[in-house]
Enzyme design. Structure first.
Site: not given
Length: 189
Positions: A55, A69-71, A106
């Protein structure tokens, strides 16, 4: 020349969090097809880190600091995604009640070509709950757009006995303690 701060996300939750650092930024949709990039062979942490990197990388450029970001929720070795329906949200919460899961958040920051990754792992201890309690909660928050089917910043807090975290904001999608240190090193704070 002042660097331009970009949040590679259209998430209203991440935007609200980033506003807390009192920095001007632009929120843009990342230029990746997230569904195509989801590799089921990757462990939950590795997948979150890969998606955060892709991203941010998709919008990087000279004079830009880009946050990706990623969750995701890791439960019993599998990833629990967004429910998308009320019924599925109830099912997800029923499966996790009385147990512990991990919330993997992250982020990856590109400062020009420099890459700065960070991952927060939070252990979430969910109470033992009845189906009626879970259905009542889902009717309150309608958490169908959240990984794990709860909104911790709203009524979801009452679902938990204990939360083990170094940064409570990571639970909401953007670990601001780590991010503020990273942005300081990028000369933005």
């Amino acid at each position: 020349m002042k660097k331009q701060l970009i949040l590679a996300s259209t998430s209203k939750y991440r935007q609200e969090l980033l506003h807390r650092l009192a920095l001007p930024f632009e929120a843009l949709a990342p230029l990746i097809d997230e569904d195509k990039e989801k590799d089921p062979s990757l462990a939950p942490r590795a997948l979150a880190e890969k998606l955060a990197l892709l991203k941010a990388q998709s919008l990087k450029g000279e004079g830009k600091v880009v946050i990706g970001g990623d969750q995701l929720v890791s439960f019993e070795g599998r990833i629990i995604g967004k429910a998308h329906t009320t019924e599925r949200a109830v099912e997800q919460l029923l499966s996790m009640q009385g147990k512990v899961h991990e919330l993997v958040t992250a982020i990856c920051v590109f400062d020009g070509e420099k890459i700065i990754p960070y991952t927060d792992i939070t252990r979430m201890h969910m109470k033992s709950l009845s189906k009626a309690q879970i259905e009542h909660y889902v009717s309150l928050d309608n958490p169908i757009d959240c990984a794990g089917s709860y909104k911790i910043e709203k009524h979801g807090i009452k679902l938990f006995d204990k939360i083990e975290s170094e940064d409570f904001t990571a639970i909401q999608g953007l670990p601001l303690i780590a991010l503020s240190k990273i942005l300081e090193n990028c000369d933005l704070l």
